[in-house]
Design an enzyme around this catalytic site. Structure first.
Site, PDB file in Angstrom:
ATOM      1  N   ASP A 183      32.248  49.912  45.803  1.00  0.00           N
ATOM      2  CA  ASP A 183      33.197  50.620  46.636  1.00  0.00           C
ATOM      3  C   ASP A 183      33.770  51.750  45.784  1.00  0.00           C
ATOM      4  O   ASP A 183      33.649  51.741  44.565  1.00  0.00           O
ATOM      5  CB  ASP A 183      34.287  49.623  47.023  1.00  0.00           C
ATOM      6  CG  ASP A 183      35.419  50.280  47.754  1.00  0.00           C
ATOM      7  OD1 ASP A 183      35.119  51.127  48.600  1.00  0.00           O
ATOM      8  OD2 ASP A 183      36.571  49.969  47.472  1.00  0.00           O
ATOM      9  N   ASP A 200      37.562  46.240  46.302  1.00  0.00           N
ATOM     10  CA  ASP A 200      38.898  45.669  46.162  1.00  0.00           C
ATOM     11  C   ASP A 200      39.560  45.435  47.509  1.00  0.00           C
ATOM     12  O   ASP A 200      40.303  44.505  47.682  1.00  0.00           O
ATOM     13  CB  ASP A 200      39.776  46.591  45.322  1.00  0.00           C
ATOM     14  CG  ASP A 200      39.969  47.937  45.987  1.00  0.00           C
ATOM     15  OD1 ASP A 200      39.029  48.370  46.682  1.00  0.00           O
ATOM     16  OD2 ASP A 200      41.027  48.543  45.836  1.00  0.00           O
ATOM     17  N   ASP A 204      35.848  45.765  52.031  1.00  0.00           N
ATOM     18  CA  ASP A 204      34.664  45.422  51.255  1.00  0.00           C
ATOM     19  C   ASP A 204      34.239  43.972  51.442  1.00  0.00           C
ATOM     20  O   ASP A 204      33.228  43.546  50.905  1.00  0.00           O
ATOM     21  CB  ASP A 204      34.931  45.651  49.761  1.00  0.00           C
ATOM     22  CG  ASP A 204      35.430  47.051  49.495  1.00  0.00           C
ATOM     23  OD1 ASP A 204      34.876  47.966  50.111  1.00  0.00           O
ATOM     24  OD2 ASP A 204      36.356  47.207  48.700  1.00  0.00           O
TER      25      ASP A 204
END
Lengths: 1218, 348
Positions: free
Chosen positions: A435, A893, A897
């Site tokens: 990410d 985080d 995700d």
């Protein structure tokens, strides 16, 4: 009354639930039964409450257990046999335990992990069955000795599950009991927990709070009812989105105004409803509503490591082996019984008292023998394997959690391994999906550089340049030394110099990026978001520059062309800002630093406190905001039209690089600066302005107003046209560059990962430009890369359009592929693929496009996916996993995700002997289990066991299971700092060399050899003559005990041969296990004969004093270990692996004595990668060298072509001739 | 004030950690950081060669000593099952052994090849006799052997558990099939006394066979298995039975019959008078009489010594091979050319 908001948005689709449940059922034994029950239950639990359905499955299992129990009950109660009854009682107790466990499981899993349950239940039932089976006369063992290890094994795994569930449960509680202020009537707001919120509640959320559900905005603390929300947890987009309340509710500002507040909401209206999980960034809100549903709808998958999946296959193999030898035993026994009937009179087969040995009905007795053999040879299946592995993993997870290298000092948090299931997978990652926001970047923008009228401010030299030049110097020096290598005396001194120099530069190169940023940040920490150092501009020095008027324009654009709002803070005279994107905030802060403080915004005016260069005073100027032309993706710019106090009308515009085309004299310089900034990973923005005549403005204004007033699909187009009408003939002012601040250590980390041969994909919800910028910033992208772009411009497409776009994508992909194959110089031109969400969706939609896409993507060095939704993240992860079969690590985080992380194979890295523990278990159980089989051959396949029942119990549970834990937890082939220095070592894990079928078969063979040598040697040594001085001969117990001793020694010494890193714990566990066996044997023999039976005093009186016992053990152990030892020795001596060599180098002190070699190997072990900081430095070096070469060449040419040179050389030749 | 408070805390922690550092916490820290002091042996060629060499050097003398011990044992094995059947019955040995009316005595003279030092152990050896068959092994009741008739549950002894409605002591197939050949030895006309006491393990006699348990209802059924037992001698003194009840591990086994407590000289001739009662003919087993002395290592068995010597020798040989390979074609220790990134480009 406040009515309900429309029901949940994130309802799971029904087919998905059904599919899930069907999966659930297929895992149980009675699939069909389960499904019918669940289907009827489903109607009862309409809200798809998984825990309820799970409960049903468990009830099923309990019912099944009950059924078995009842059957047994009937069976045994009918019998008058006391012994049978006793056995039944013990079995029944076992059943009760299991049943209690089932209920316990049910309770534990009620809220949570429903996936594991069916399997668990089945296991329990299987174990229950097997226990029941074991207590019947079929079993070769005594009942307690069978049940004890099972209870132990089941108990341990249940305990582990229970503890992990308890933690998850606590976490749930924590989230559900978050507090929010809720209106309780009479204008009072009280704190209430999230879980007790109902539809229609009015809640009050303050700045930076998360809120629990979908909300309807009633009012905000801003006058115009505006608030900004961040939706990162939903879609990964980090920019703030403005939401406006309705005019009618705008006045609801005070708590007291809610006393008589009533509203009815009609769902079809378009509501500004911020969604659950969104963070409010601005102002107080009063709002209603609950029942949101943006939950992650991806199914929580079964996360089992690749090693574990392979382990299952190994278990199947062992099971096959077990069935095979059981079959041999059964046939052998039937044959023996049949042929021995009447002959072997002392066995009395023909009395038919024993069903197992009935010569008349040898089919039945053969079958029973088969079952018995299965139980006997069950020792081939390492039951304690799972327990040991669980223990090892829990310990590993503990070590990961405690690792000081993964401790973040700033937050005081250490790493948290949520599940211990996948530890060993960490050593096998081949691909990382990451990410962006929060993972790579801090979501914090900093103003770094600007270029005004063709002059760049804020530092010229980039870090890559610095590193490249330094590296080149080193290379030159190293080259020189290697030439001098023949001179040994001179060499050592020079090498020493080099090594010290080298070491520090190495640190510099790698530490560069991080260090410089940190140091800058420390110095400039006064102003957050402003990391700009240039004496020419800061501290109001710009007023002394020549082109002050343009500077002022530049700063005005910076201060006025945005949508931000100033937020007054009590401290000092500085103002902080809220804006749609962090970039704008950075611009506003920068403008403030340069003396153009934006201090007030109303609907129609903007106030800028400007520094007047002529007087040096700060003057407040009010600008009338005439129009705001919002950013659109096709124009790629935004403008404001303002009129100043003198009535002059200006258009201030900021936008993408294309704006630079309006430049006049300094266009070229600006474009160059732009590309330099971009190369450095900075996000650039071009500023321009234009002065508009009043009449021109008025003409345009009417067009624009008309466009704005239009309602319908053509509105956007009209607005666009109108905007473009005015946004032309602009005057270029310059460009600015902001940095999306990377997390500490990100470039270094990516560099190391790339060298270890990992591929990195970036998945982000942000727009393409941002994603690409970050790609540059963390060295994933380079300018000499071949960038392949797959983008779809339009957001929504009709069916036909979609088809067209798809075809286009397909052809594009084919072109790329062709390019990749045909391009010979792939090394110099690495490929990067940039793909956006829409194109991705289309590429994934059908099979052939998807395959084409994935094959292109896999061949690229970097893949960046932008504007992807969480669902797409998960989808990509799954497809890539399916397509490549590689182990994938997902990092992220935010909640957006979660899907991706769930789909990926794992979540962070330690080295380990992946699978070695399993191989060892296979080895030791084969070595042990097969001796039982060999012995059976000598007993007429009658199922007699060679060892005492309690020996067998001790084998898996106590005597051989603990050293494995030391292997799994403590073993290191090389230490962690060496691993970091030689990233290439990681590739051994990727290739999974420790757990290939070749190795598995090798270890199985090793086990077979060990079992053979243990058994035959002992038999030959101990029979038929006496084994001690007093003429006693060895009977079953003696031979069994001596053989067993040899096995304990062999398998425990074997692990000592595998381990290469002995701490005192490993010594303690290995030699302690062996000692434990003697202690056990001694203690067992001391028990009264009613318990110890034939083992009574066996060690103290019988075998202990016999020297042959000890001498035989030594021989057998040495012989059994010999094959493996020889193999290891040959491999090490003649076919060493990388870690062996590095171990040797480290051991012989190469790293200290011969540092150049050590460093050279480090350098070489780095793979030639296309990604990462080093790769960029490499590319730069190549580039510089080329330039150097060209320069030299031109210099040479110029020299050789000069007439002087020609005459000189000619004279030389002539003198020689003379 | 606040500053003071903050300032004092780290100092406190520091002193605490210093005092803790010595003991548990240091260990825990090292353990959790995987930093425990460790010994990391690397198998260098020198190590390999010396390991093989040392093992070889230790094994060969052990082997020689063991072999010597085994060779010092004098062992006479005499198979008598076929010889002791009179000529007319050799075609149908089964009929002979089953016919109680035919006398079963048989005699044979044996020559002593070497001096045999007392005690000389007398064994009988049975071949192809499955004392280790599961059905046989389990057909006993240890509780009954210790407690006699006080213990009722003898189901595991079936079919030799009850006879005429009364329990059998000792029950089970093992006891029922007790070996019943007998031997007596003569040197010239003097009988060599065979001591048949203390032939069983002491622990068995003292703790596993009841001193107050007498044979009862034994060999009373229609099928007679092997030897009968004197109902007046308690089981703890029936050492034949105790030895027999220690079931052998393999189908070929010896069991101690007694001890001759006189030396026998080389070339002595002794005659054996035996009663050939036990039926091994039906399952084509064989019966042997074994006279053997013993050493500290037990009876005559060269295997252990030979195995030690051959393993030792082969280890020495391997050490030599490795030494030669290492000398002729050494792989330098920690040689970097073997690193995969150094040879990969060459191979591909």
């Amino acid at each position: 009354m406040i009515a309900a908001i429309s029901p949940s948005l994130g309802h799971r689709e029904k087919p998905e639930i059904e599919k899930h449940l069907r999966d659930l059922c297929s895992q149980t034994n009675k699939t069909k039964e389960c499904w019918t029950i669940i289907k009827s239950e489903l109607t009862r639990f309409n809200d798809t409450d998984y825990s309820a359905v799970t409960g049903v499955v468990i009830d099923l299992a309990i019912a099944k257990a009950d059924q078995i129990h009842d059957e047994l009950n009937r069976l045994f109660n009918g019998s008058t046999d006391d012994k049978l009854k006793y056995k039944y009682l013990s079995c029944s107790k076992n059943y009760n335990d299991a049943n209690r466990n089932l209920v316990l499981v049910k309770r534990n899993f009620d809220s949570n992990d429903y996936r594991n349950i069916p399997v668990q239940i089945d296991d329990t039932i299987e174990e229950l069955k097997s226990s029941i089976l074991s207590v019947t006369p079929l079993s070769p063992f005594n009942p307690v000795s069978v049940i004890a290890p099972l209870v132990f094994v089941v108990g341990i795994s249940m305990l582990k599950e229970a503890v992990e569930d308890w933690h998850r449960f606590l976490q749930d509680i924590k989230v559900n009991s978050r507090k929010v202020k809720v209106h309780i009537g009479n204008g009072l707001f009280m704190h209430k927990s999230w879980q007790s919120l109902l539809v229609g509640d009015i809640v009050k959320v303050t700045k930076n709070e998360y809120f629990p559900s979908d909300l309807l905005l009633l009012s905000s603390s801003y006058e115009d009812g505006l608030c900004y929300v961040e939706t990162m947890n939903l879609d990964g987009e980090t920019n703030l989105k403005p939401k406006r309340s309705l005019e009618t509710t705008l006045r609801l500002d005070e708590d007291s105004e809610f006393i008589d507040f009533k509203a009815t909401i009609h769902p079809p209206t378009r509501l500004q409803a911020p969604k659950h999980g969104v963070r409010i960034r601005c102002g107080d809100l009063h709002r209603t509503g609950y029942e949101s549903g943006v939950r992650n709808s991806t199914r929580s998958p079964s996360k089992r490591s690749r090693v574990e999946r392979k382990m299952d296959h190994v278990i199947y193999l062992l099971f096959g082996m077990m069935v095979l030898i059981s079959l041999v035993s059964a046939v052998g026994s039937a044959y023996f019984t049949k042929s021995g009937s009447f002959k072997i009179w002392y066995l009395r087969f023909d009395d038919n008292v024993d069903d197992l040995f009935n010569p008349e009905d040898f089919m039945v007795s053969g079958l029973l023998q088969f079952v018995r053999a299965l139980i006997l040879y069950g020792y081939l299946i390492p039951i304690s394997l799972y327990v040991s592995i669980e223990v090892v993993k829990v310990l590993q997870a503990m070590l990961i959690n405690k690792d000081i290298a993964m401790y973040d000092e700033s937050t005081g948090k250490s790493v948290e391994a949520r599940t211990s299931n996948l530890n060993e997978e960490l050593g096998q990652v081949e691909m990382i999906l990451s990410d962006k926001t929060g993972t790579l970047t801090c979501n914090q923008m900093e103003f770094r550089k600007c270029s005004i009228e063709g002059i760049s401010y804020g530092g010229e030299v980039t870090e890559v340049d610095l590193a490249a030049s330094r590296r080149m110097n080193i290379d030159v020096e190293r080259y020189r030394y290697s030439l001098d290598g023949s001179d040994s005396t001179g060499r050592s001194i020079e090498m020493f110099d080099l090594s010290t120099g080298d070491g520090s530069t190495e640190k510099d190169v790698l530490g560069m990026a991080g260090n410089s940023r940190i140091s800058n940040a420390r110095k400039e920490s006064v102003v957050k978001g402003f990391n700009f150092r240039d004496g020419r501009l800061t501290d109001r020095m710009w007023i002394y520059r020549s082109n002050v008027s343009d500077m002022i324009m530049f700063f005005r654009v910076m201060g006025l062309c945005h949508t931000g709002i100033p937020v007054e803070e009590n401290s000092k005279d500085k103002i902080t800002y809220e804006a749609e994107s962090p970039e704008e905030v950075a611009f506003l802060i920068a403008a403030q630093e340069f003396g153009f403080k934006f201090c007030q915004r109303t609907q129609s005016t903007m106030v800028l406190q400007e520094l007047d260069p002529s007087s040096g005073l700060e003057v407040k100027r009010e600008y009338k905001l005439l129009n705001l032309l919002e950013f659109s993706s096709s124009r790629k710019r935004m403008s404001v039209i303002v009129s100043d106090e003198d009535g002059e009308i200006f258009l201030f515009c900021k936008g993408a690089d294309e704006l630079a085309d309006y430049g006049r004299t300094y266009q070229q310089a600006t474009v160059l600066h732009l590309s330099n900034y971009a190369e450095d990973g900075l996000r650039t923005m071009v500023f321009a302005y234009k002065k508009i005549g009043v009449s021109e403005y008025e003409k345009w204004s009417s067009v624009f107003a008309k466009a704005k007033a239009t309602i319908g699909p053509e509105r956007d187009e009209l607005l666009e046209d109108a905007s473009e009408m005015i946004e032309k003939d602009l005057v270029l002012l310059g460009a600015v560059a902001v940095e999306d601040k990377l997390q500490k250590g990100v470039p270094e980390c990516i560099d190391k990962l790339a060298q270890a041969g990992l591929k990195i994909w970036l998945l982000t919800g942000d727009k393409k430009e941002t994603a690409v910028n970050i790609g540059f910033a963390c060295s994933l992208l380079r300018h000499d890369m071949e960038q392949l772009h797959l983008c779809s411009i339009k957001e929504s497409l009709s069916f036909q359009q979609m088809k067209d776009v798809k075809e286009e994508i397909m052809s594009q992909l084919q072109r790329y592929k062709q390019m990749m194959i045909s391009d010979e110089n792939r090394k110099d031109a690495p490929f990067a693929l940039v793909v956006d969400g829409k194109a991705l969706e289309l590429s994934m939609s059908s099979y052939d496009v998807r395959n084409q896409f994935l094959s292109v993507a896999m061949n690229c060095d970097v893949v960046i996916c932008c504007r992807v939704s969480p669902k797409q993240k998960a989808l990509i992860t799954r497809r890539v996993k399916e397509y490549s079969g590689k182990t994938i690590l997902a990092i992220g985080d935010g909640a957006n995700d979660v899907g991706m992380i769930q789909e990926a194979d794992i979540g962070v890295g330690i080295s380990g002997m992946e699978g070695m523990q399993i191989l060892y278990f296979v080895y030791k159980n084969i070595a042990f289990g097969l001796t039982l089989f060999y012995y059976n051959i000598f007993t007429g396949f009658s199922g007699q066991d060679l060892y005492d029942d309690w020996y067998m119990v001790m084998f898996n549970v106590v005597l051989t299971s603990l050293p494995v834990i030391s292997l799994g937890v403590l073993e290191q082939d090389v230490s962690s700092d060496i691993c970091l220095k030689f990233p290439a070592l990681y590739q051994e894990g990727q290739r999974n060399i420790s757990f290939t079928w070749k190795r598995i078969i090798g270890w199985i063979l090793n086990g077979i050899l060990a079992s053979l040598s243990v058994f035959t040697l002992n038999i030959y040594i101990l029979t038929p003559s006496s084994f001690d001085e007093n003429g006693h001969v060895a009977d079953i117990e003696h031979i069994g005990t001596i053989t067993y001793t040899s096995i304990i020694w062999t398998v425990n010494s074997q692990i000592a041969l595998i381990i290469s890193h002995f701490t005192w714990i490993s010594h303690f566990l290995i030699w302690g296990s062996i000692l434990c066996w003697y202690v056990f044997l001694y203690a067992y023999g001391l028990l009264p004969p009613a318990y110890s039976e034939n083992v009574f005093h066996i060690f103290t009186d019988q075998i202990g004093p016999a020297p042959i016992y000890w001498i035989a053990t030594l021989l057998v152990v040495v012989v059994s270990l010999f094959p493996h030892f020889l193999h290891v020795v040959i491999q090490r001596s003649f076919f060493p692996m990388d870690d062996h060599i590095i171990q040797e180098m480290k051991y012989s002190g190469t790293d200290v004595d011969d540092t150049p070699t050590w460093l050279r190997e480090q350098e070489k072990s780095k793979q030639l990668t296309q990604v990462g900081y080093s790769a960029r430095v490499d590319a730069k070096i190549r580039h510089l060298k080329e330039q150097l070469h060209r320069k030299r060449k031109s210099f040479y040419l110029s020299v050789t072509n000069s007439p002087i040179y020609k005459t000189v050389t000619r004279r030389d030749i002539t003198t020689i001739h003379d | 004030m606040e500053m003071d408070g903050r300032g004092s805390r780290p100092a406190e922690i520091e002193t605490d950690s210093v005092s803790l550092q010595q003991g548990r916490s240091k260990f825990l820290y090292q353990f959790t950081q995987k930093n425990l002091p460790a010994c990391k042996p690397v198998l260098s060629p020198a190590w390999v060669i010396s390991i093989f060499f040392v093992v070889g050097v230790i094994f060969i003398p052990v082997g020689i000593v063991s072999l010597h011990a085994s060779q010092s044992v004098v062992e006479i094995v005499y198979r008598y099952d076929a010889e002791c059947v009179p000529e007319p019955f050799r075609i149908n040995k089964l009929a002979y052994i089953k016919d109680d009316s035919i006398p079963k005595n048989c005699s044979k003279s044996l020559k002593i090849p070497k001096h045999m030092k007392a005690p000389i152990y007398v064994y009988y050896q049975l071949d192809n006799y499955y004392q280790n068959h599961r059905r046989y092994v389990k057909s006993r009741n240890d509780h009954q052997l210790l407690h006699g008739l006080n213990y009722h549950d003898t189901s595991s002894c079936a079919p030799e558990d009850v006879n005429h409605g009364l329990p059998i002591v000792p029950c089970g197939l093992i006891a029922w099939s007790l070996f019943n050949d007998t031997y007596s030895f003569f040197r010239g006309i003097d009988e060599l006394k065979v001591n048949r006491k203390n032939i069983a393990w002491k622990s068995d006699r003292d703790h596993k066979f009841g001193k107050q348990v007498y044979p009862f209802n034994f060999q009373n059924g229609t099928l007679i298995g092997g030897a009968n037992l004197d109902p007046n001698i308690p089981l703890s003194d029936q050492e034949d039975l105790i030895v027999w009840m220690r079931t052998s591990a393999l189908p070929t086994f010896r069991k101690l019959y007694g001890r001759i407590e006189e030396d026998l000289d080389a070339d002595d001739t002794i005659s054996v008078e035996l009663l050939n009662n036990y039926n091994t003919y039906s399952f084509s087993g064989s019966k042997k009489l074994v006279l053997s002395t013993s050493s500290w290592l037990g009876g005559h068995n060269n295997f252990l010594g030979l195995a030690y010597i051959s393993i030792g020798a082969s280890f020495l040989f391997i050490a030599l091979v490795f030494l030669l390979l290492h000398v002729n074609n050494p792989r330098p220790y920690g040689d970097t050319t073997n690193l995969s990134w150094n040879w990969k480009p060459m191979s591909g």
